[in-house]
Design a protein around this motif. Structure first.
Motif, PDB file in Angstrom:
ATOM      1  N   ILE A  71      47.715  -1.538 -20.638  1.00 32.36           N
ATOM      2  CA  ILE A  71      48.868  -1.764 -19.758  1.00 32.36           C
ATOM      3  C   ILE A  71      50.165  -1.554 -20.521  1.00 32.36           C
ATOM      4  N   GLU A  72      50.230  -2.044 -21.749  1.00 33.17           N
ATOM      5  CA  GLU A  72      51.436  -1.864 -22.553  1.00 33.17           C
ATOM      6  C   GLU A  72      51.667  -0.397 -22.889  1.00 33.17           C
ATOM      7  N   SER A  73      50.618   0.412 -22.828  1.00 34.63           N
ATOM      8  CA  SER A  73      50.757   1.850 -23.090  1.00 34.63           C
ATOM      9  C   SER A  73      51.235   2.616 -21.873  1.00 34.63           C
ATOM     10  N   GLY A  74      51.368   1.937 -20.740  1.00 37.87           N
ATOM     11  CA  GLY A  74      51.958   2.572 -19.578  1.00 37.87           C
ATOM     12  C   GLY A  74      51.005   2.973 -18.480  1.00 37.87           C
ATOM     13  N   VAL A  75      49.756   2.502 -18.487  1.00 40.09           N
ATOM     14  CA  VAL A  75      48.819   2.868 -17.431  1.00 40.09           C
ATOM     15  C   VAL A  75      49.223   2.191 -16.120  1.00 40.09           C
ATOM     16  N   ASP A  76      48.938   2.840 -15.015  1.00 37.04           N
ATOM     17  CA  ASP A  76      49.181   2.254 -13.706  1.00 37.04           C
ATOM     18  C   ASP A  76      48.192   1.116 -13.496  1.00 37.04           C
ATOM     19  N   ILE A  77      48.681  -0.105 -13.380  1.00 34.56           N
ATOM     20  CA  ILE A  77      47.818  -1.276 -13.313  1.00 34.56           C
ATOM     21  C   ILE A  77      47.023  -1.332 -12.012  1.00 34.56           C
ATOM     22  N   ASN A  78      47.515  -0.646 -10.970  1.00 39.98           N
ATOM     23  CA  ASN A  78      46.851  -0.650  -9.663  1.00 39.98           C
ATOM     24  C   ASN A  78      46.082   0.635  -9.395  1.00 39.98           C
ATOM     25  N   LEU A  79      45.777   1.374 -10.446  1.00 40.26           N
ATOM     26  CA  LEU A  79      45.016   2.617 -10.305  1.00 40.26           C
ATOM     27  C   LEU A  79      43.634   2.335  -9.736  1.00 40.26           C
ATOM     28  N   LYS A  80      43.192   3.158  -8.788  1.00 46.27           N
ATOM     29  CA  LYS A  80      41.879   2.989  -8.165  1.00 46.27           C
ATOM     30  C   LYS A  80      40.886   3.979  -8.755  1.00 46.27           C
ATOM     31  N   ASN A  81      39.616   3.563  -8.801  1.00 46.93           N
ATOM     32  CA  ASN A  81      38.575   4.449  -9.286  1.00 46.93           C
ATOM     33  C   ASN A  81      37.965   5.218  -8.115  1.00 46.93           C
ATOM     34  N   TYR A  82      36.851   5.865  -8.354  1.00 45.19           N
ATOM     35  CA  TYR A  82      36.250   6.719  -7.330  1.00 45.19           C
ATOM     36  C   TYR A  82      35.738   5.921  -6.145  1.00 45.19           C
ATOM     37  N   ARG A  83      35.541   4.613  -6.292  1.00 46.33           N
ATOM     38  CA  ARG A  83      35.110   3.773  -5.178  1.00 46.33           C
ATOM     39  C   ARG A  83      36.279   3.090  -4.486  1.00 46.33           C
ATOM     40  N   GLY A  84      37.481   3.393  -4.928  1.00 47.53           N
ATOM     41  CA  GLY A  84      38.652   2.773  -4.338  1.00 47.53           C
ATOM     42  C   GLY A  84      38.915   1.379  -4.852  1.00 47.53           C
ATOM     43  N   GLN A  85      38.323   1.005  -5.983  1.00 50.60           N
ATOM     44  CA  GLN A  85      38.519  -0.321  -6.550  1.00 50.60           C
ATOM     45  C   GLN A  85      39.525  -0.275  -7.693  1.00 50.60           C
ATOM     46  N   THR A  86      40.357  -1.301  -7.764  1.00 56.79           N
ATOM     47  CA  THR A  86      41.273  -1.454  -8.880  1.00 56.79           C
ATOM     48  C   THR A  86      40.579  -2.210 -10.009  1.00 56.79           C
TER      49      THR A  86
END
Length: 494
Positions: A71-86
């Protein structure tokens, strides 16, 4: 040559990303840190084919330190995977409360729904009986006031205190939000026999009168119009049935198939529920407040977001935290005024599951030093806000090659010694391989059950539920309403 450059560019994007995915999955913090120091954009890397990102892998495995690092590296915290899960959904599914706490501190969106069943992180936590995750998810919606439990019980002036948060959503709406087929978190906890989660949801205002709907992709053998008591009768847990009845669930309510909870129990051969679901037995139980209710959590979460939850140094501190002896004291408990560090206060509010003193407000936490009840924490005058808040960047499906160095010398031999830290000024190196000059324009972007009942005579003689499920396609696809060790059955199975 263009095709060769394209292949080389794809390999350059994915090689380090795959290493980061493996490090996140295996909990290798030093490997992950070294890779992110070399290229912070790797935090946004998602493997090809729509699989999980490093954030999802670390959340599913419970590696909260790597989650914080990503998260500190800048990733989108609400990014969803292939199943639509965060990542928050996956942490709640597997009960990793430290990951849930980390994501909540970074303000992860708890209202996101998956693409398959419309369920939120709260639904997944209730489905698997993770009461600690439930209370952390709702930390921003439960005010640190001593009268909270009384307000919920009496339902008077309740909305005046907890009607809306910063996102304009009330606690009542979150608790009773339906997923696919109108199933609420209370339905899921009741079906799977999670008494602790059931009690906590009821204490937070979950409605025992919510019914399921006919439309939706979720297979519902009980029928539309079913209440949580119908689901508890189907699941076969007598404790859940007793608690729901004591909280006002109707024993005579019928779903659209004309079945009452007692008839549901009979259809699925839950004979031990006959006495529990009889009308003349509905007044013989008394429920206690859930020990998983944590009133001080909101206050300490606000302080942690504003001032951080780690201390840099103890060199100038003459009185460290009496609990961990590692960090500076940053917060003081209400009432007894004992001082703790923010990290210990967060841990205390997240893990405590013991009942408060007899005269203490329900939901208060016992002080670890004097056992005095704590309702809230306040910031010390010496605790200063963070100078720079963390910024969230937009998400990418793959890392950008713009930050990757161009390697023009094919004889370069480079390695990453992960056993000890390297200064930030030094570059991190990789194993030798045949190199290609990459063209950036060609980059492919692709718990334990609580004793909630004071008087529960005859409970010990009830056998355990014979709740089994069939895996045949005719009887229906695997229902997300049931935990991983269950599948669907029908009355015809007997």
């Amino acid at each position: 040559m263009r095709s060769l450059n394209l292949v080389g560019n794809t390999f350059g994007c994915s090689a380090s990303g795959e290493r980061l995915v493996s490090a996140a999955r295996d909990g290798d913090f030093q490997e992950a840190k070294a890779l992110l120091e070399y290229n912070p954009r790797l935090a946004k890397y998602a493997t090809f084919g729509g699989r999980n990102s490093p954030l999802h892998h670390s959340a599913a495995q419970g590696h909260h330190e790597i989650v914080s690092l990503l998260i500190e590296s800048g990733v989108d915290i609400n990014l969803k995977n292939y199943r639509g899960q965060t990542a928050l959904m996956q942490a709640c599914q597997y009960g990793h409360w430290e990951v849930v706490l980390t994501l909540v501190l970074f303000k992860a969106n708890i209202h996101k729904t998956d693409c398959l069943n419309g369920g939120t992180a709260l639904h997944l936590a209730a489905l698997n009986g993770h009461a600690c995750c439930i209370r952390i998810l709702l930390a921003d919606y439960i005010p640190s006031i001593s009268s909270f439990y009384k307000l919920v019980k009496k339902k008077s002036r309740f909305q005046e205190f907890v009607s809306e948060s910063n996102d304009g959503t009330s606690l009542h709406e979150i608790i009773n939000r339906p997923a696919d087929g109108g199933v609420t978190a209370l339905h899921m906890a009741a079906l799977n026999g999670h008494v602790d989660s059931l009690c906590l949801l009821l204490d937070l205002g979950a409605s025992v009168n919510e019914v399921t709907l006919e439309d939706g992709a979720t297979i519902d053998l009980i029928g539309a119009g079913s209440t949580p008591l119908h689901y508890a009768a189907y699941g076969g847990n007598p404790h859940c049935c007793q608690i729901l009845i004591a909280r006002g669930a109707s024993l005579t309510a019928e779903n659209e198939k004309g079945w009452s909870p007692l008839e549901v129990a009979r259809l699925w051969h839950r004979e031990w529920l006959e006495e529990v679901l009889s009308a003349h037995q509905q007044d013989r139980t008394i429920t206690l407040p859930s020990p998983y209710l944590s009133l001080p959590l909101m206050s300490v979460v606000k302080i942690a977001r504003e001032c951080g939850w780690t201390s840099d140094s103890l060199s100038n501190c003459t009185d460290p935290c009496p609990v961990c002896l590692e960090n500076k004291c940053t917060v003081a408990a209400s009432g007894c005024l004992h001082e703790l560090c923010t990290r210990c206060a967060l841990y205390l509010c997240s893990t405590s599951n013991t009942s408060s003193a007899a005269h203490a407000p329900p939901g208060s936490i016992a002080c670890p030093l004097c056992r005095h009840s704590i309702v809230s924490f306040k910031k010390l005058t010496t605790t200063k806000p963070q100078l720079q808040l963390l910024k969230q960047n937009s998400s990418l499906s793959c890392c950008s090659c713009s930050s990757m160095p161009r390697i023009d010398t094919p004889t370069m031999q480079q390695r990453i010694p992960l056993s000890k830290k390297k200064p930030a000024s030094q570059s991190l190196n990789f194993h030798k391989f045949t190199t290609l000059k990459l063209d950036n324009n060609l980059c492919l972007r692709g718990t334990d059950t609580i004793a909630s009942i004071v008087r529960r005579s005859h409970i010990n003689r009830y056998p355990r539920s014979s709740f089994r499920w069939s895996s045949s396609h005719v009887k229906g696809r695997r229902s997300w309403l049931c935990t991983s060790n269950q599948s669907v059955e029908s009355p015809g199975d007997y």
